[in-house]
Design a protein around this motif. Structure first.
Motif: not given
Length: 351
Positions: A218-223, A156-165, A229-241
């Motif tokens: 949990d944050t960034v995935r190659f498609v 879960g700590s690594v995410e691949f694009n299959g083309k060297g990255t 795809i990357t998750v973002v948080e729009s609420n500046p008061e949220d700890a994930n922002f």
């Protein structure tokens, strides 16, 4: 065996055609405590969705567990012919992290397994000896060559694009509870040598509630090879922002080996999920890609439907399936964390 990359092996992208998905059946009641029985509807819906397009291979601990699973397969109308059960003991259910890393060859139909060490995310949840033995057990039953690295690494700590990255996070791979004797440069060398990549891209951190110290799934995935795809948080008061904004800015500056920038697709995080006052690591990024589907966790949030729509737009040839993961996430992981793909021995990558 010498280093896999030297022999033409690499870790393919998740959309590469698959033989099966491996799971480790939940047997540790400490993971979900009094909610243990409540995970079964979603868990078996997960199995059923995978089985629509490929085999499901399950580390089933012992004969009693095998018989229990067979009963449940019938109860949930899952074809037994699509499920293979192996009496391999496990400590917990997070196959993404303790399962084998399957590599394929660039020029022929051979495969192999990389057997990383596993220490339950920095020794947080002992014992983990049975989980650590899973790659070697699977290599033996599949009669595949395997190589041990001697260092800790989780799927879960690594995410691949299959083309060297490969994409990963500093908060996890550089954490001193994994490989304190290694520098960043030395860890990058292991990634190149044993996963067959040429480029390592780093984000800083993960999401709140993630006890893995910031797994990338949990944050960034190659498609595809140049889109994430990357998750973002729009609420500046949220700890994930702040951490997700920092990750987004880092992604915008990244270049692939041929100089291309990443195409970035943003998805709003679900509403915060709490249980007994504890913030849980709910994220739409923890989806699983199979041959025919993309299985996405949902959280009874107002953002669920839009997240499913965006992910569907990214996968034109696969059907997106949303499964309520509100009970499963109490165990601090979701569908990608629970699974590990076994790729077909085919050197051609097909999106």
């Amino acid at each position: 065996m010498s280093k896999p990359a030297e022999n033409g092996y690499f870790f393919p992208a998740e959309w590469h055609p698959q033989v099966a998905t491996w799971l480790s059946f939940p047997i540790n009641k400490d993971t979900w405590e009094d909610r243990f029985d409540r995970i079964y509807p979603a868990y078996f819906e997960f199995i059923k969705s995978i089985a629509l397009s490929q085999k499901v291979k399950i580390n089933a601990n012992d004969e009693a567990t095998i018989q229990f699973i067979r009963t449940k397969l019938e109860e949930y109308n899952i074809p037994a012919s699509q499920v293979e059960l192996y009496p391999f003991p496990t400590n917990d259910s997070w196959c993404r992290d303790h399962g084998p890393a399957f590599l394929i060859h660039k020029e022929n139909d051979s495969r192999m397994i990389v057997d990383w060490e596993y220490n339950a995310w920095g020794g947080k949840y002992p014992p983990y000896d049975s989980d650590n033995a899973i790659p070697s057990r699977i290599a033996e039953v599949l009669q595949l060559p395997s190589v041990k690295t001697g260092i800790v690494m989780e799927g879960g700590s690594v995410e691949f694009n299959g083309k060297g990255t490969v994409l990963t996070s500093k908060s996890c791979l550089l954490n001193k509870n994994r490989n304190p004797h290694l520098t960043q440069e030395e860890i990058e060398a292991y990634l190149r040598d044993y996963y067959g990549v040429e480029q390592v891209l780093w984000v800083e951190d993960g999401i709140v509630g993630d006890d893995t110290d910031g797994h990338i799934d949990d944050t960034v995935r190659f498609v595809n090879e140049d889109t994430v795809i990357t998750v973002v948080e729009s609420n500046p008061e949220d700890a994930n922002f702040a951490p997700l904004k920092e990750n987004l800015e880092a992604l915008k500056k990244m270049k692939l080996p041929d100089g291309r920038s990443l195409n970035i697709v943003e998805i709003q995080m679900p509403d915060p999920v709490y249980s007994d006052g504890i913030r849980l690591p709910a994220s739409y990024a923890n989806f699983l890609i199979t041959n025919g589907h993309v299985i996405v966790p949902t959280f009874r949030s107002k953002h669920d439907e839009r997240a499913l729509q965006i992910i569907q737009e990214c996968f034109k040839t696969r059907k997106v399936v949303g499964i309520d993961a509100t009970e499963i996430i109490w165990g601090l992981g979701s569908f990608h964390c629970l699974s590990q793909q076994e790729p077909k021995p085919n050197p051609e990558i097909s999106c």
